[in-house]
Write a protein that holds these residues in place. Structure first.
Motif, PDB file in Angstrom:
ATOM      1  N   LEU A  11      22.285  22.957   6.291  1.00  0.00           N
ATOM      2  CA  LEU A  11      23.201  23.448   5.258  1.00  0.00           C
ATOM      3  C   LEU A  11      22.479  23.711   3.954  1.00  0.00           C
ATOM      4  N   PHE A  12      21.592  22.772   3.609  1.00  0.00           N
ATOM      5  CA  PHE A  12      20.786  22.984   2.393  1.00  0.00           C
ATOM      6  C   PHE A  12      19.563  22.088   2.489  1.00  0.00           C
ATOM      7  N   ARG A  13      18.717  22.211   1.535  1.00  0.00           N
ATOM      8  CA  ARG A  13      17.471  21.455   1.535  1.00  0.00           C
ATOM      9  C   ARG A  13      17.354  20.650   0.256  1.00  0.00           C
ATOM     10  N   VAL A  14      16.802  19.480   0.364  1.00  0.00           N
ATOM     11  CA  VAL A  14      16.479  18.651  -0.808  1.00  0.00           C
ATOM     12  C   VAL A  14      14.993  18.358  -0.718  1.00  0.00           C
ATOM     13  N   GLY A  15      14.222  19.193  -1.423  1.00  0.00           N
ATOM     14  CA  GLY A  15      12.782  19.066  -1.314  1.00  0.00           C
ATOM     15  C   GLY A  15      12.355  19.402   0.095  1.00  0.00           C
ATOM     16  N   PRO A  16      11.596  18.517   0.719  1.00  0.00           N
ATOM     17  CA  PRO A  16      11.170  18.806   2.102  1.00  0.00           C
ATOM     18  C   PRO A  16      12.240  18.482   3.130  1.00  0.00           C
ATOM     19  N   LEU A  17      13.321  17.806   2.711  1.00  0.00           N
ATOM     20  CA  LEU A  17      14.333  17.337   3.661  1.00  0.00           C
ATOM     21  C   LEU A  17      15.385  18.411   3.903  1.00  0.00           C
ATOM     22  N   GLN A  18      15.644  18.654   5.188  1.00  0.00           N
ATOM     23  CA  GLN A  18      16.699  19.593   5.572  1.00  0.00           C
ATOM     24  C   GLN A  18      18.005  18.803   5.785  1.00  0.00           C
ATOM     25  N   ILE A  19      19.016  19.199   5.027  1.00  0.00           N
ATOM     26  CA  ILE A  19      20.305  18.501   5.129  1.00  0.00           C
ATOM     27  C   ILE A  19      21.178  19.283   6.101  1.00  0.00           C
ATOM     28  N   THR A  20      21.438  18.670   7.247  1.00  0.00           N
ATOM     29  CA  THR A  20      22.259  19.331   8.277  1.00  0.00           C
ATOM     30  C   THR A  20      23.700  18.793   8.218  1.00  0.00           C
ATOM     31  N   GLY A  21      24.555  19.400   9.024  1.00  0.00           N
ATOM     32  CA  GLY A  21      25.945  18.919   9.117  1.00  0.00           C
ATOM     33  C   GLY A  21      26.015  17.487   9.638  1.00  0.00           C
ATOM     34  N   THR A  22      25.078  17.157  10.515  1.00  0.00           N
ATOM     35  CA  THR A  22      25.046  15.782  11.031  1.00  0.00           C
ATOM     36  C   THR A  22      24.849  14.768   9.904  1.00  0.00           C
ATOM     37  N   VAL A  23      23.954  15.088   9.013  1.00  0.00           N
ATOM     38  CA  VAL A  23      23.686  14.165   7.903  1.00  0.00           C
ATOM     39  C   VAL A  23      24.904  14.065   6.989  1.00  0.00           C
ATOM     40  N   ILE A  24      25.502  15.250   6.715  1.00  0.00           N
ATOM     41  CA  ILE A  24      26.671  15.227   5.842  1.00  0.00           C
ATOM     42  C   ILE A  24      27.796  14.396   6.471  1.00  0.00           C
ATOM     43  N   THR A  25      28.008  14.623   7.786  1.00  0.00           N
ATOM     44  CA  THR A  25      29.056  13.843   8.476  1.00  0.00           C
ATOM     45  C   THR A  25      28.719  12.349   8.448  1.00  0.00           C
ATOM     46  N   THR A  26      27.449  12.047   8.644  1.00  0.00           N
ATOM     47  CA  THR A  26      27.047  10.638   8.624  1.00  0.00           C
ATOM     48  C   THR A  26      27.276  10.032   7.240  1.00  0.00           C
ATOM     49  N   TRP A  27      26.944  10.797   6.203  1.00  0.00           N
ATOM     50  CA  TRP A  27      27.216  10.282   4.851  1.00  0.00           C
ATOM     51  C   TRP A  27      28.712  10.016   4.665  1.00  0.00           C
ATOM     52  N   ALA A  28      29.495  10.964   5.152  1.00  0.00           N
ATOM     53  CA  ALA A  28      30.952  10.781   5.021  1.00  0.00           C
ATOM     54  C   ALA A  28      31.416   9.527   5.770  1.00  0.00           C
ATOM     55  N   ILE A  29      30.866   9.365   6.970  1.00  0.00           N
ATOM     56  CA  ILE A  29      31.248   8.177   7.745  1.00  0.00           C
ATOM     57  C   ILE A  29      30.825   6.899   7.037  1.00  0.00           C
ATOM     58  N   VAL A  30      29.588   6.901   6.562  1.00  0.00           N
ATOM     59  CA  VAL A  30      29.101   5.703   5.853  1.00  0.00           C
ATOM     60  C   VAL A  30      29.960   5.431   4.619  1.00  0.00           C
ATOM     61  N   ALA A  31      30.297   6.510   3.896  1.00  0.00           N
ATOM     62  CA  ALA A  31      31.125   6.335   2.701  1.00  0.00           C
ATOM     63  C   ALA A  31      32.510   5.800   3.068  1.00  0.00           C
ATOM     64  N   ALA A  32      33.080   6.344   4.135  1.00  0.00           N
ATOM     65  CA  ALA A  32      34.427   5.899   4.533  1.00  0.00           C
ATOM     66  C   ALA A  32      34.406   4.442   4.986  1.00  0.00           C
ATOM     67  N   ILE A  33      33.440   4.133   5.863  1.00  0.00           N
ATOM     68  CA  ILE A  33      33.378   2.750   6.348  1.00  0.00           C
ATOM     69  C   ILE A  33      33.068   1.786   5.200  1.00  0.00           C
ATOM     70  N   GLY A  34      32.132   2.207   4.334  1.00  0.00           N
ATOM     71  CA  GLY A  34      31.782   1.344   3.197  1.00  0.00           C
ATOM     72  C   GLY A  34      32.954   1.134   2.261  1.00  0.00           C
ATOM     73  N   SER A  35      33.687   2.222   1.996  1.00  0.00           N
ATOM     74  CA  SER A  35      34.843   2.091   1.104  1.00  0.00           C
ATOM     75  C   SER A  35      35.912   1.193   1.716  1.00  0.00           C
TER      76      SER A  35
END
Lengths: 232, 251
Positions: A11-35
């Motif tokens: 979806l986008f890049r942060v420096g050398p890191l490629q941010i895919t939908g999997t990562v975004i979904t994982t962040w969302a999951i981590v945020a939801a579970i953490g919250s």
């Protein structure tokens, strides 16, 4: 059906890191579970409500599962194993949400979890027994078996990653194909199958991880007396 | 199917972060609450066990007390029955004694009553006999009987013991009075002389006599010498018989 639906795209890049939908979904999951965990931890009472009872039931069930395999290391293994189960259940079930793909249909994600399990086995094994005593189990019962031990370590880790990835990816693909072919009502049984399969795969992955870690912890147990939960 | 190293690394980091978050905000607080609840439950169970043990101890103690009380009650009951039995026996004995005394008293009273009645009957019989004899003798009395009685009196005086005769003789001069001679019938001069001579012989002294008549005597004489009264008449004899009979009956 195009490649973006079968394989996560960048979806986008942060420096050398490629941010895919999997990562975004994982962040969302981590945020939801953490919250959810944070909100729940603020309302804990000795007389539990429905949510607290559910959460305590989850923790006690995981503790019982760990106690059945590694009774001396319940508190040590609980955070890792319970987090695996919770994350995998939520991640596998994410595929039911329209427009959201399960992170576990990405081999990179399942491989990351498998590598974590692989590393955890050695981490907990070395932590509980020491490096020499832990490495010695690769030479038992005979040093000739060392290559087989190493192959076993690699293959079971690969199998762990590929099994979860293959099942979840094929499940989503089958659901997508049936949705494309059969139309409106036919995918409902497939969705039910998705739920069952998601729970089963999460259970299998977590149980295998628990067995592997417990095997690493107890590899020298026959040669030393029980030491209790000395790391807890 | 390709492996993205960026995704691979970020997934590792994401999961480790999730593990940290859950450990920090989920497992520890929940385990703490569960531990506290278990401790609370164990404490309550321990308190309940302690209360149960205390209750069992109290139950055993109360059962022991109840048994002691029961034994004590039975012992007291047995003692009371023994006391009542002894008291009953004592009362029965006292009652028997009282009845025996009453019976004896009644028997004594009955005997006394019978004796009194018998005495009264005897007295009445004697009185009736006396009256009968007096009336019979009144009809049968006469100078001949009186003469016989006079001779009997003088003979009796002569046969008195010597000490009584001496006493009688001592009374004669001390009195200084004539001898009173009462008779139921008038005495002739001869008989009066016979009486005076007889008395002088017996008393061995001079005797002055004063003769009088007393029909109440029925027949016979009565001599009064000082404090002495000597009788040989039917009336005195009858009275003497009655007195002797009363004295015999009283004894």
């Amino acid at each position: 059906m195009n490649g973006s639906e079968l394989f996560p795209s960048v979806l986008f890049r942060v420096g050398p890191l490629q941010i895919t939908g999997t990562v975004i979904t994982t962040w969302a999951i981590v945020a939801a579970i953490g919250s959810a965990a944070w909100l729940l931890s603020r309302r804990l009472r000795l007389q539990p409500g429905a949510l607290q009872t559910l959460a305590e039931g989850v923790v006690i069930a995981v503790e019982d599962a760990i106690r059945a395999v590694a009774p001396d290391h319940v508190k040590l293994l609980l955070p890792f194993i319970a987090s695996l189960w919770i994350f995998l259940v939520v991640a596998n079930l994410c595929g039911l949400i329209p427009g959201v793909h399960s992170p576990t249909r990405d081999l990179s994600a399942t491989a990351a979890l498998a590598i974590l399990v692989f590393l955890s086995v050695h981490w907990f094994g070395i932590r509980s027994q020491g490096l020499k005593r832990y490495l010695r189990h690769y030479l038992t019962p005979s040093p000739i078996l060392l290559p087989f031990h190493l192959i076993s370590e690699i293959t079971r880790t690969v199998a762990l990653a590929v099994r979860l990835f293959g099942n979840i990816m094929s499940l989503e693909m089958a659901a997508l194909l049936i949705l494309l072919v059969a139309g409106f009502l036919a995918p409902i049984p497939i969705l039910m199958l998705h739920i069952v399969e998601a729970l089963v795969q999460a259970y299998i992955f977590g149980m295998l991880a628990l067995i592997y870690v417990a095997g690493g912890l107890q590899s020298q147990q026959l040669r030393q007396p029980p030491q209790g939960e000395r790391h807890e | 199917m390709e492996l993205s190293w960026s995704t691979f690394l970020l997934e590792i980091v994401n999961f480790l972060v999730l593990v940290w978050i859950l450990k920090r905000f989920f497992y520890k607080p929940l385990q703490s609450v569960i531990t506290r609840r278990r401790q609370d439950i164990e404490q309550r169970l321990a308190e309940a066990e302690k209360m149960r043990e205390e209750a069992e101890r109290l139950q055993r103690e109360y059962e022991g007390r109840m048994n002691d009380w029961e034994r004590e009650r039975q012992r007291a009951r047995a003692d009371l029955q023994e006391e009542m039995k002894a008291e009953r026996a004592q009362l029965e004995q006292a009652l028997q004694e009282a009845l025996q005394q009453q019976r004896q008293k009644a028997e004594v009273i009955e005997q006394r009553r019978q004796r009194e009645q018998r005495h009264q009957l005897q007295q009445r019989a004697l009185e009736q006999g006396s009256h009968f004899a007096a009336r019979l003798l009144e009809q049968a009395a006469g100078p001949e009987l009186e003469t016989n009685l006079q001779q009997l009196l003088l003979a009796s005086l002569a046969e008195l013991p010597e000490d009584r005769l001496a006493e009688l003789r001592r009374q004669l001069p001390a009195a200084g009075e004539p001898v009173e001679v009462s008779s139921a019938f008038p005495l002739s001069a001869d008989r009066r002389e016979q009486v005076r001579n007889g008395l002088q012989q017996i008393l061995q002294n001079t005797v002055h006599c004063h003769f009088s008549e007393d029909s109440d005597l029925i027949a016979g004489l009565r001599l009064v010498i000082g404090p002495w009264v000597l009788g040989a008449n039917v009336r005195d004899e009858l009275r003497g018989f009655a007195r002797i009979a009363r004295g015999t009956d009283r004894e």
